[in-house]
Design an enzyme around this catalytic site. Structure first.
Site, PDB file in Angstrom:
ATOM      1  N   GLY A 406       0.822  -1.209   0.000  1.00 34.88           N
ATOM      2  CA  GLY A 406       0.000   0.000   0.000  1.00 34.88           C
ATOM      3  C   GLY A 406       0.855   1.257   0.000  1.00 34.88           C
ATOM      4  O   GLY A 406       0.531   2.246  -0.670  1.00 34.88           O
ATOM      5  N   ARG A 434      -7.780  -2.312  -1.434  1.00 31.74           N
ATOM      6  CA  ARG A 434      -7.562  -1.254  -0.449  1.00 31.74           C
ATOM      7  C   ARG A 434      -7.974   0.119  -0.986  1.00 31.74           C
ATOM      8  O   ARG A 434      -7.907   0.379  -2.184  1.00 31.74           O
ATOM      9  CB  ARG A 434      -6.104  -1.283   0.011  1.00 31.74           C
ATOM     10  N   ASP A 626       0.670   0.043  13.133  1.00 29.00           N
ATOM     11  CA  ASP A 626       0.989  -1.276  12.572  1.00 29.00           C
ATOM     12  C   ASP A 626       1.216  -2.345  13.635  1.00 29.00           C
ATOM     13  O   ASP A 626       1.411  -3.521  13.309  1.00 29.00           O
ATOM     14  CB  ASP A 626       2.248  -1.179  11.698  1.00 29.00           C
ATOM     15  N   ARG A 657      -7.842  -6.032  10.176  1.00 32.91           N
ATOM     16  CA  ARG A 657      -7.063  -6.536  11.318  1.00 32.91           C
ATOM     17  C   ARG A 657      -7.886  -6.657  12.595  1.00 32.91           C
ATOM     18  O   ARG A 657      -7.511  -7.408  13.497  1.00 32.91           O
ATOM     19  CB  ARG A 657      -5.831  -5.650  11.549  1.00 32.91           C
TER      20      ARG A 657
HETATM   21  C1  S3P Z   1       3.071   3.889   6.369  1.00 29.73           C
HETATM   22  C2  S3P Z   1       2.006   4.505   6.964  1.00 29.73           C
HETATM   23  C3  S3P Z   1       0.953   3.771   7.659  1.00 29.73           C
HETATM   24  C4  S3P Z   1       1.374   2.345   7.983  1.00 29.73           C
HETATM   25  C5  S3P Z   1       2.037   1.663   6.820  1.00 29.73           C
HETATM   26  C6  S3P Z   1       3.269   2.431   6.417  1.00 29.73           C
HETATM   27  C7  S3P Z   1       4.059   4.720   5.673  1.00 29.73           C
HETATM   28  O1  S3P Z   1      -0.178   3.690   6.820  1.00 29.73           O
HETATM   29  O2  S3P Z   1       0.260   1.597   8.394  1.00 29.73           O
HETATM   30  O3  S3P Z   1       2.414   0.351   7.160  1.00 29.73           O
HETATM   31  O4  S3P Z   1       5.151   4.209   5.361  1.00 29.73           O
HETATM   32  O5  S3P Z   1       3.762   5.897   5.433  1.00 29.73           O
HETATM   33  P1  S3P Z   1      -1.320   4.845   6.831  1.00 29.73           P
HETATM   34  O6  S3P Z   1      -0.702   6.061   6.312  1.00 29.73           O
HETATM   35  O7  S3P Z   1      -2.380   4.333   5.899  1.00 29.73           O
HETATM   36  O8  S3P Z   1      -1.771   4.942   8.230  1.00 29.73           O
END
Ligand code: S3P
Length: 751
Positions: A406, A434, A626, A657
């Site tokens: 993501g 997602r 996380d 989750r």
């Molecule tokens: C991340 C931000 C978080 C985290 C993901 C990594 C990042 O997501 O959950 O594992 O590297 O910016 P969200 O921005 O959707 O909260």
């Protein structure tokens, strides 16, 4: 009913051409008892005699017409140039139900030959091609298992008899081959690239070198590369002559592409253009690596391997008691992504150390290679990125596949919205579900052209617009990915401001400053002026606190335990896990604090503790976003109730989750109730030996769920099996060995 229709052994099979393929097919038929009698036909009487003597065939026949009379199946395995002549000889003698199939390496010409002989392709004529062989030829070279685990492509034309197709498939499958159906034109194109061109090159290279007397010397010393590259030049010349004539158009097309590539690399060598050479070599090395991981069916960044991945890797855990030792967990995933992204658009060479060699960060790395950036490594966490500057990215050769990641998709969406080309971002099954509207909507406000599926999910089709305008965006959800996405797009606009509802990880801001970009932070508001040049720098990536979290909980819940976690990133926007565990009574000490490249790091010592249930403060949720799967395991081992609220974001991570953890906890005998924005867990207390009953849980392909339930084994009465764990490789490829090292009784089993 005939044997063909009934699936019982065929009575009579005729094999025309007793070379490597024909004799291997005959041996396979015999081994698997797929027919009662095999009649062999070949041009040379010595081949026939040898076939009989070796017991490869039961009878031989020199008259083709007589041979095929009464046959259930005729298999053509002579050089492809003879196809038309042989079909003409056997046509008048074939029975109504006789199936004819072949093994020729080109399929369009076989179809054309059949049309010329029969007027149309008969419905029982099923062209085929086993993708198996060796440089050896002749009846004696045949092997009973030549087709085992190999692919066989069948190219039936429309209107073909389905029974004949399934009978031919059945025979190949009985010999252990995997049958694929394809159009003959597609077959010929694919084979031109994957088989015909390499043979042409091998013949040509050996011939070129062998022509020169002086060069004969090199054959004496030829080993390694030369031998590997030219092995196939020992193949049967007549057969290959026929193949190139039969597949001229497709071969020439791919040969022209190759010639262009060769001219490019020649020029690079001539002008000592290191960047160009490294570009070709690193891309090729990565592609080759990618290719072999698919072939060996390991999980990697490729949608094709998705179904394989799903079946793979169950973690089996025996109840453990105590953990101890020192670990350095792999590099931070968020910072690894950003090191590639910012390094690529910087000017100069960026050296990275501690890069996470997990699939998510590698997806970002591969995407930038596809965008024309030369990247060396990773080798033991070292990467060198040859930045191309803000405007130097190039249109990629195809869609950018981002696997499970993501972060890659959301951050790249921002950067690629501002380029002068179009690109499509795709991902695996989980990523394809997602929400991407959270980045697409504000990017559209900046003037980006992005389409998603109707529900806002990937693929993201981005039509670049180099003239984005700055906006002030109040984020509805606290998301570092959204913030980073907009800041990256903001590099190409005038002035971009992002307002956070709660603090989120600030690695992008810190790293941008490291690259010499000024980023203004006032309270909850970050502002960036576009057009600033990034200057390459060195980046030392700390160990990922999100990976360390599994061992922090492990040492806390297991008795008499102590783990030292080295060089962990303790950026205050990431330390919610430490704060929450301490509120629960954990014994964590932070030692040797220092700054490394703009990020704070420290060694963490974690010892066993009697944890207690708490109401988790909502302000800590984004700072531990996380780590909740493993925090829920800690909560199950704590005395009293733990309540989480304000965490609906957990429902749209790699899995839901909240639900997946609640289901797993219940399956292991812990009372857990999922709520719309959190969970309520009835902790069983630290004085009970077995908090978890043991049993099977499903990780739903979510790496952090898989690792969290592995930690639960330390307080389990029985064995725990965690299904679908291949994605652990996205963030923590060495999890199993590091867990074993400190005392978890874990093994990974390929299902
Ligand atoms: C991340 C931000 C978080 C985290 C993901 C990594 C990042 O997501 O959950 O594992 O590297 O910016 P969200 O921005 O959707 O909260």
């Amino acid at each position: 009913m005939s044997a063909v229709a009934q699936g019982r052994p065929l009575s009579k099979v005729v094999i025309i051409g007793l070379g490597l393929i024909g004799s291997s097919f005959a041996r396979g038929l015999k081994k698997w008892q797929l027919c009662e009698q095999i009649v062999g036909c070949a041009r040379s009487s010595s081949t026939l005699e040898q076939g009989l003597a070796l017991g490869v065939v039961d009878a031989v026949e020199t008259d083709l017409g007589r041979a095929v009379q009464g046959a259930d199946l005729v298999f053509l395995s002579m050089p492809i140039g003879a196809t038309e002549k042989i079909l003409s000889s056997i046509a008048p003698h074939l029975g109504k139900n006789t199936i004819v199939t072949d093994a020729g390496s080109v399929k369009g010409c076989v179809v054309e030959a059949a049309k010329r002989v029969f007027g149309t392709v008969p419905e029982n004529f099923i062209p085929g091609h086993p993708i198996a062989g060796s440089e050896q030829s002749g009846v004696a070279a045949g092997k009973v298992d030549l087709f085992l685990h190999h692919k066989v492509i069948l190219t039936p034309v429309s209107g073909h008899c389905p029974k004949a197709v399934s009978k031919v498939s059945e025979l190949w499958e009985a010999m252990g081959a995997e049958v694929i159906l394809m159009h003959h034109d597609a077959h010929d194109k694919v084979l031109a690239a994957t088989s015909h061109l390499p043979h042409l090159l091998a013949y040509s290279l050996v011939d070129t070198l062998a022509k020169d007397d002086e060069n004969l010397e090199i054959f004496r010393y030829a080993a390694g590369g030369f031998r590997d590259f030219t092995r196939i030049a020992a193949s049967d010349p007549v057969m290959w002559h026929d193949i190139f004539l039969a597949n001229r158009a497709a071969t020439l097309e791919v040969l022209d592409q190759f010639t262009e590539g060769l001219a490019h690399i020649r020029a690079a060598v001539d002008t000592a253009n290191s960047q160009d050479m490294l570009g070709v070599f690193t891309r090729a090395q990565a592609a080759r690596e990618h290719f072999s991981t698919i072939l060996s069916q390991r999980a990697y960044l490729e949608s094709m391997s998705e179904s394989i991945k799903e079946k793979q890797a169950t973690f089996i855990l025996q109840p453990g008691e105590q953990v101890s030792g020192t670990l350095r967990v792999p590099g931070d995933k968020s910072i690894s992504h950003r090191s590639i992204i910012l390094g690529s658009i910087a000017e100069g060479e960026t050296d990275v150390e501690g890069f996470l060699e997990g699939e998510d960060a590698l997806a970002t790395l591969q995407a930038f290679r596809d965008l024309g950036v030369v990247i060396e490594g990773p080798h033991n966490g070292r990467v060198k990125v040859y930045g191309v500057g803000l405007k130097g990215l190039k249109v990629p050769p195809g869609d950018l596949y981002l696997g499970n990641s993501g972060t890659s998709m959301r951050l790249l969406a921002g950067l690629l919205s501002a380029q002068d080309f179009s690109v499509t971002l795709t991902g695996d099954k989980s990523l394809s579900k997602r929400p991407m509207g959270r980045v697409a909507d504000p990017l559209r406000e900046m003037g980006a052209h992005i389409t998603t599926e109707q529900d806002g999910s990937p693929p993201l089709a981005i039509k670049g617009n180099p003239c984005l305008f700055g906006i002030t965006y109040k984020m509805p959800v606290a998301s570092a990915q959204v913030k980073s996405c907009l800041l990256l797009a903001g590099l190409y606009s005038d002035s971009t401001t992002v307002v956070e509802p709660a603090p989120t990880r600030d690695h992008t801001e810190r790293m941008l400053r490291g690259f010499g970009v000024s980023v203004d932070q006032k309270g909850d508001t970050v502002t960036l002026q576009g057009g600033q040049t990034l200057k390459a720098c060195s980046i030392d990536i700390p160990a990922d606190i999100s990976s360390a979290a599994f061992f922090m909980v492990a040492a806390s819940i297991a008795k008499d335990s102590e783990i030292l976690l080295e060089h962990v990133g303790i950026n205050p926007t990431r330390t919610g896990i430490i704060d929450i565990l301490r509120l629960m009574g954990a014994d964590i000490s932070v030692q040797n604090e220092k700054q490394v490249g703009g990020e704070p790091v420290a060694d963490l010592v974690v010892r066993s503790a009697d944890l207690k249930g708490i109401d988790i403060p909502e302000r800590l949720v984004p700072l531990a976003i996380d780590e909740f799967p493993v925090l829920f395991i800690a909560a199950a081992c704590a005395q009293g109730v733990t309540r989480l609220t304000g965490a609906e974001e957990l429902r749209v991570k790699e899995s839901d989750r909240i639900q997946v953890m609640a289901d797993g906890l219940l399956a292991l005998g812990v009372d857990a109730e999922a709520t719309p924005d959190g969970i309520i867990i009835q902790g069983k207390g630290s004085d009970q030996a077995g908090v978890f009953s043991g049993g099977c849980v499903e990780s739903h392909g979510d790496h952090r769920i898989a690792m969290a339930f592995s930690v639960a084994s330390l307080r389990s009465r029985g064995e725990i099996q965690v299904a679908n764990c291949a994605n652990v490789a996205t963030s923590f490829p060495s999890f199993v060995s590091q867990a074993q090292k400190v005392g978890l009784k874990i093994v990974a089993k390929d299902a």
